[in-house]
Write a protein that holds these residues in place. Structure first.
Motif, PDB file in Angstrom:
ATOM      1  N   HIS A  75       0.863  -1.172   0.000  1.00 15.09           N
ATOM      2  CA  HIS A  75       0.000   0.000   0.000  1.00 15.09           C
ATOM      3  C   HIS A  75       0.906   1.230   0.000  1.00 15.09           C
ATOM      4  CE1 HIS A  75      -3.564  -2.419   0.769  1.00 15.09           C
ATOM      5  NE2 HIS A  75      -2.932  -3.017   1.748  1.00 15.09           N
ATOM      6  N   ASN A  76       0.319   2.407   0.083  1.00 12.79           N
ATOM      7  CA  ASN A  76       1.112   3.640   0.185  1.00 12.79           C
ATOM      8  C   ASN A  76       1.557   3.802   1.636  1.00 12.79           C
ATOM      9  OD1 ASN A  76       0.738   4.216  -2.524  1.00 12.79           O
ATOM     10  ND2 ASN A  76      -1.171   5.316  -2.131  1.00 12.79           N
ATOM     11  N   THR A  77       2.640   3.137   1.984  1.00  9.98           N
ATOM     12  CA  THR A  77       3.139   3.128   3.357  1.00  9.98           C
ATOM     13  C   THR A  77       4.510   3.785   3.409  1.00  9.98           C
ATOM     14  OG1 THR A  77       4.283   1.023   3.097  1.00  9.98           O
ATOM     15  CG2 THR A  77       1.955   0.926   3.789  1.00  9.98           C
ATOM     16  N   ILE A  78       4.981   4.037   4.619  1.00  8.31           N
ATOM     17  CA  ILE A  78       6.328   4.582   4.786  1.00  8.31           C
ATOM     18  C   ILE A  78       7.372   3.609   4.224  1.00  8.31           C
ATOM     19  CG2 ILE A  78       8.075   5.237   6.501  1.00  8.31           C
ATOM     20  CD1 ILE A  78       5.751   6.579   8.071  1.00  8.31           C
ATOM     21  N   PRO A  79       7.320   2.299   4.535  1.00  7.96           N
ATOM     22  CA  PRO A  79       8.304   1.397   3.911  1.00  7.96           C
ATOM     23  C   PRO A  79       8.277   1.440   2.388  1.00  7.96           C
ATOM     24  CG  PRO A  79       7.257   0.291   5.746  1.00  7.96           C
ATOM     25  CD  PRO A  79       6.517   1.581   5.539  1.00  7.96           C
ATOM     26  N   ARG A  80       7.108   1.598   1.793  1.00 11.62           N
ATOM     27  CA  ARG A  80       7.012   1.673   0.333  1.00 11.62           C
ATOM     28  C   ARG A  80       7.852   2.834  -0.210  1.00 11.62           C
ATOM     29  NH1 ARG A  80       6.807   3.621  -3.950  1.00 11.62           N
ATOM     30  NH2 ARG A  80       5.382   3.356  -5.679  1.00 11.62           N
ATOM     31  N   VAL A  81       7.792   3.984   0.462  1.00 11.92           N
ATOM     32  CA  VAL A  81       8.551   5.148   0.015  1.00 11.92           C
ATOM     33  C   VAL A  81      10.031   5.000   0.382  1.00 11.92           C
ATOM     34  CG1 VAL A  81       8.669   7.676   0.028  1.00 11.92           C
ATOM     35  CG2 VAL A  81       6.468   6.539   0.235  1.00 11.92           C
ATOM     36  N   GLU A  82      10.328   4.382   1.520  1.00 14.08           N
ATOM     37  CA  GLU A  82      11.728   4.104   1.876  1.00 14.08           C
ATOM     38  C   GLU A  82      12.385   3.256   0.796  1.00 14.08           C
ATOM     39  OE1 GLU A  82      11.071   3.934   6.742  1.00 14.08           O
ATOM     40  OE2 GLU A  82      11.284   2.067   5.607  1.00 14.08           O
ATOM     41  N   VAL A  83      11.668   2.252   0.329  1.00 12.85           N
ATOM     42  CA  VAL A  83      12.200   1.376  -0.717  1.00 12.85           C
ATOM     43  C   VAL A  83      12.405   2.179  -2.002  1.00 12.85           C
ATOM     44  CG1 VAL A  83      11.658  -0.598  -2.218  1.00 12.85           C
ATOM     45  CG2 VAL A  83      11.291  -0.757   0.263  1.00 12.85           C
ATOM     46  N   GLU A  84      11.424   2.996  -2.361  1.00 10.97           N
ATOM     47  CA  GLU A  84      11.541   3.799  -3.579  1.00 10.97           C
ATOM     48  C   GLU A  84      12.832   4.620  -3.560  1.00 10.97           C
ATOM     49  OE1 GLU A  84       9.127   7.548  -5.485  1.00 10.97           O
ATOM     50  OE2 GLU A  84       7.956   5.803  -4.855  1.00 10.97           O
ATOM     51  N   PHE A  85      13.054   5.364  -2.480  1.00 11.49           N
ATOM     52  CA  PHE A  85      14.236   6.214  -2.410  1.00 11.49           C
ATOM     53  C   PHE A  85      15.513   5.389  -2.292  1.00 11.49           C
ATOM     54  CE2 PHE A  85      11.195   9.455  -2.174  1.00 11.49           C
ATOM     55  CZ  PHE A  85      11.816  10.681  -2.358  1.00 11.49           C
ATOM     56  N   GLY A  86      15.462   4.272  -1.557  1.00 10.31           N
ATOM     57  CA  GLY A  86      16.636   3.408  -1.447  1.00 10.31           C
ATOM     58  C   GLY A  86      17.054   2.849  -2.797  1.00 10.31           C
ATOM     59  N   VAL A  87      16.074   2.449  -3.584  1.00  7.70           N
ATOM     60  CA  VAL A  87      16.343   1.923  -4.932  1.00  7.70           C
ATOM     61  C   VAL A  87      16.945   3.028  -5.800  1.00  7.70           C
ATOM     62  CG1 VAL A  87      15.221   1.081  -7.047  1.00  7.70           C
ATOM     63  CG2 VAL A  87      14.653   0.054  -4.835  1.00  7.70           C
ATOM     64  N   PHE A  88      16.365   4.217  -5.756  1.00  8.38           N
ATOM     65  CA  PHE A  88      16.869   5.342  -6.547  1.00  8.38           C
ATOM     66  C   PHE A  88      18.313   5.675  -6.172  1.00  8.38           C
ATOM     67  CE2 PHE A  88      12.425   7.500  -7.146  1.00  8.38           C
ATOM     68  CZ  PHE A  88      12.043   6.457  -7.979  1.00  8.38           C
ATOM     69  N   LYS A  89      18.625   5.596  -4.877  1.00 16.49           N
ATOM     70  CA  LYS A  89      19.957   5.995  -4.397  1.00 16.49           C
ATOM     71  C   LYS A  89      21.078   5.114  -4.934  1.00 16.49           C
ATOM     72  CE  LYS A  89      18.526   8.284  -0.144  1.00 16.49           C
ATOM     73  NZ  LYS A  89      18.642   8.355   1.320  1.00 16.49           N
ATOM     74  N   ILE A  90      20.763   3.910  -5.390  1.00 12.94           N
ATOM     75  CA  ILE A  90      21.821   3.035  -5.918  1.00 12.94           C
ATOM     76  C   ILE A  90      21.716   2.865  -7.434  1.00 12.94           C
ATOM     77  CG2 ILE A  90      22.164   1.828  -3.725  1.00 12.94           C
ATOM     78  CD1 ILE A  90      20.572  -0.547  -4.953  1.00 12.94           C
ATOM     79  N   GLY A  91      20.829   3.629  -8.059  1.00  9.92           N
ATOM     80  CA  GLY A  91      20.717   3.564  -9.507  1.00  9.92           C
ATOM     81  C   GLY A  91      20.004   2.328 -10.010  1.00  9.92           C
ATOM     82  N   ALA A  92      19.264   1.657  -9.123  1.00  6.67           N
ATOM     83  CA  ALA A  92      18.444   0.519  -9.549  1.00  6.67           C
ATOM     84  C   ALA A  92      17.093   1.064 -10.022  1.00  6.67           C
ATOM     85  CB  ALA A  92      18.281  -0.489  -8.410  1.00  6.67           C
ATOM     86  N   ILE A  93      16.228   0.185 -10.481  1.00 12.05           N
ATOM     87  CA  ILE A  93      14.948   0.597 -11.064  1.00 12.05           C
ATOM     88  C   ILE A  93      13.816  -0.030 -10.251  1.00 12.05           C
ATOM     89  CG2 ILE A  93      13.504   0.483 -13.135  1.00 12.05           C
ATOM     90  CD1 ILE A  93      16.281   0.085 -14.649  1.00 12.05           C
ATOM     91  N   LEU A  94      12.897   0.804  -9.790  1.00 17.17           N
ATOM     92  CA  LEU A  94      11.768   0.312  -9.004  1.00 17.17           C
ATOM     93  C   LEU A  94      10.633  -0.121  -9.924  1.00 17.17           C
ATOM     94  CD1 LEU A  94      10.795   0.024  -6.011  1.00 17.17           C
ATOM     95  CD2 LEU A  94       9.496   2.118  -6.416  1.00 17.17           C
ATOM     96  N   VAL A  95      10.055  -1.270  -9.600  1.00 23.17           N
ATOM     97  CA  VAL A  95       8.880  -1.768 -10.325  1.00 23.17           C
ATOM     98  C   VAL A  95       7.760  -1.937  -9.295  1.00 23.17           C
ATOM     99  CG1 VAL A  95       7.928  -3.561 -11.817  1.00 23.17           C
ATOM    100  CG2 VAL A  95      10.375  -3.004 -11.951  1.00 23.17           C
TER     101      VAL A  95
END
Length: 173
Positions: free
Chosen positions: A40-60
């Motif tokens: 859902h739209n949760t804090i962990p969901r956004v943590e993952v989004e930014f964590g993925v972005f920070k290493i140049g990976a791609i979020l799906v």
């Protein structure tokens, strides 16, 4: 998604998203790899989004409304190396897990589950330091979202880092 009254400071959020980034790096996720999430739209969901972005990976991000066969279609198309799933959706993914040989690591967000890595345990043991800066540009792919249209199967829409910067700039104009 579901509404939540959870709150987190920007400082704590930054540290936790750094922990996500560091944990993914330790799992062998590289720049350009895909990381999928069902939540859902949760804090962990956004943590993952930014964590993925920070290493140049791609979020799906996958819709939590998908039935397992729809998730399977998107996962086969995007081939993520890591799949993070809110605990209430784990059972659906388990029903198609045998077809997900490309996923190296399955992470459960919420309660601990057998044969799944615990999200909180994973980031709890990772460093909160700023991850190494990947060599990415604004035009590199940041997210691959799947949109269902009237023409059948969902189609992957590629969003770049520039797309997100533009949204932020518009929001502050």
């Amino acid at each position: 998604g579901r509404r939540t009254d959870e709150r987190i400071s920007f400082e704590a959020f930054n540290e936790r998203s750094n922990r996500v980034a560091q944990a993914l790096l330790e799992m062998g996720v590289k720049e350009g790899d895909r990381v999928a999430i069902i939540d859902h739209n949760t804090i962990p969901r956004v943590e993952v989004e930014f964590g993925v972005f920070k290493i140049g990976a791609i979020l799906v991000p996958l819709s939590w409304r998908f039935v397992p066969e729809e998730s399977l279609y998107v996962l086969r198309d995007s081939e993520p190396v890591v799949l993070m799933v809110r605990d209430e959706f784990v059972q659906g993914i388990e029903s198609v897990r045998n077809d997900l040989g490309f996923v190296r690591d399955f992470i459960s967000i919420g309660e601990k589950r057998e044969d799944w890595i615990s999200y909180e345990r994973l980031i709890g043991s990772a460093s909160g330091d700023t991850p190494p800066n990947p060599k990415i540009t604004e035009d590199d792919l940041a997210m691959l979202i799947y949109t269902a249209g009237s023409t059948g199967r969902p189609k992957g829409v590629m969003l770049t880092h520039r797309n997100f910067l533009a949204v932020c700039a518009e929001g502050h104009a």
